[in-house]
Design a protein around this motif. Structure first.
Motif, mmCIF file in Angstrom:
data_model
loop_
_atom_site.group_PDB
_atom_site.id
_atom_site.type_symbol
_atom_site.label_atom_id
_atom_site.label_comp_id
_atom_site.label_asym_id
_atom_site.label_seq_id
_atom_site.Cartn_x
_atom_site.Cartn_y
_atom_site.Cartn_z
ATOM 1 N N VAL A 7 0.814 -1.207 0.000
ATOM 2 C CA VAL A 7 0.000 0.000 0.000
ATOM 3 C C VAL A 7 0.844 1.252 0.000
ATOM 4 O O VAL A 7 0.479 2.277 -0.533
ATOM 5 N N GLY A 8 1.992 1.196 0.610
ATOM 6 C CA GLY A 8 2.830 2.391 0.621
ATOM 7 C C GLY A 8 3.797 2.348 1.756
ATOM 8 O O GLY A 8 3.784 1.449 2.583
ATOM 9 N N SER A 10 5.782 4.941 4.641
ATOM 10 C CA SER A 10 6.020 6.238 5.255
ATOM 11 C C SER A 10 7.488 6.331 5.613
ATOM 12 O O SER A 10 8.083 5.366 6.067
ATOM 13 N N ALA A 34 -0.694 10.199 11.310
ATOM 14 C CA ALA A 34 -0.833 10.007 9.855
ATOM 15 C C ALA A 34 -0.743 8.533 9.488
ATOM 16 O O ALA A 34 -1.473 8.047 8.613
ATOM 17 N N GLU A 35 0.148 7.814 10.156
ATOM 18 C CA GLU A 35 0.291 6.378 9.881
ATOM 19 C C GLU A 35 -0.935 5.602 10.340
ATOM 20 O O GLU A 35 -1.399 4.672 9.657
ATOM 21 N N GLN A 37 -3.885 6.724 10.360
ATOM 22 C CA GLN A 37 -4.918 6.998 9.369
ATOM 23 C C GLN A 37 -4.731 6.117 8.142
ATOM 24 O O GLN A 37 -5.712 5.610 7.568
ATOM 25 N N ARG A 38 -3.499 5.895 7.720
ATOM 26 C CA ARG A 38 -3.232 5.013 6.584
ATOM 27 C C ARG A 38 -3.674 3.584 6.875
ATOM 28 O O ARG A 38 -4.228 2.899 6.015
ATOM 29 N N ASP A 41 -7.442 3.475 6.666
ATOM 30 C CA ASP A 41 -7.886 3.531 5.270
ATOM 31 C C ASP A 41 -7.721 2.179 4.596
ATOM 32 O O ASP A 41 -8.593 1.729 3.843
ATOM 33 N N CYS A 42 -6.608 1.525 4.862
ATOM 34 C CA CYS A 42 -6.346 0.219 4.253
ATOM 35 C C CYS A 42 -7.323 -0.834 4.776
ATOM 36 O O CYS A 42 -7.747 -1.728 4.034
ATOM 37 N N TYR A 50 1.567 -4.730 8.701
ATOM 38 C CA TYR A 50 2.472 -3.597 8.541
ATOM 39 C C TYR A 50 3.711 -3.824 9.383
ATOM 40 O O TYR A 50 3.707 -4.578 10.351
#
Length: 245
Positions: A7-8, A10, A34-35, A37-38, A41-42, A50
């Motif tokens: 997914v990405g 940070s 912020a993490e 929130q990611r 979202d996922c 993760y």
């Protein structure tokens, strides 16, 4: 066929955070807002794992579909950890079990696989928040399926109903209220603020918060993160439609 997606990543890093971000017993890595929130979202699309890379960046891998997913040091592994010399080339396997996941290390690895500090000796079903240690790297498993006191909840991210008591719902609404008032960077309400709004004792609020933390599967997080994740989840799930006044 199994599918997964990176997914990405940070690039935020934190003092004292090594490649694993956790001790051998399996505490989860600290996450920034912020993490978090990611991750939320996922979770709207299903389960994920993760972990932190050596540079401190957080990597998310979304999981979906039946099949298996290999964790190992080889670059061709679905969960590739090439920087960790204590991870075997093919270390462990994640299996999809319907909408759930299990991990297995049937002698594949040299140093073993551990879930919440316990060595995996056969296929082990994973629960939301489990810490999986392979070598010196810790993977955190997160799932939108929530459980509470042994009772399976069929709630998924995006659902609108969850079994809350009336008292729990009032506390949850009070927790979320500051974040629904269009104030930039607002944080969830504190225990005393909730107690004053609902005319409860602080100890009663704390008791409800412990129950809600277990229900939302965030009781392993530090308290400040726990409240933020609960509030964000409740808002996204539509559990507090009347919170804005």
């Amino acid at each position: 066929m199994l599918s997964y997606a990176v997914v990405g990543q940070s690039n935020e890093s934190y003092p004292g955070m090594g490649s694993s971000g956790a001790s051998p017993e399996g505490p989860r890595p600290m996450l920034s807002a912020a993490e978090l929130q990611r991750v939320l979202d996922c979770l709207r699309s299903g389960s994920l794992i993760y972990f932190r890379a050596p540079d401190g960046g957080l990597q998310l891998i979304a999981l979906s579909g039946p099949g298996e997913l290999v964790v190992g040091r080889q670059a061709t592994c679905a969960v590739a950890l090439p920087w960790d010399p204590s991870v075997s080339r093919a270390h462990a396997v994640l299996h999809a079990l319907g909408s759930e996941w299990a991990i297995e290390d049937d002698g594949l690895s040299r140093n073993g696989t551990f879930v919440n500090g316990e060595r995996v000796t056969r296929a082990r079903r994973l629960a939301n928040g489990d810490a999986i240690r392979v070598g010196s790297t810790v993977l955190t498993f997160r799932s939108p399926r929530l459980g509470y006191e042994g009772q399976t909840q069929t709630l998924h991210i995006g659902a609108s109903e969850v079994r809350l008591t009336a008292a729990q719902r009032r506390v949850l609404e009070a927790l979320c209220r500051p974040m629904l008032d269009a104030v930039p960077d607002a944080l969830p309400a504190g225990n005393r603020q909730i107690a004053e709004e609902l005319f409860l004792s602080v100890e009663t609020v704390k008791s409800h918060m412990r129950s809600l933390s277990a229900l939302f599967g965030v009781d392993h997080l530090p308290q400040s993160q726990r409240r933020y994740v609960m509030a964000q989840s409740a808002i996204r799930l539509g559990l507090v439609p009347g919170a804005r006044q």
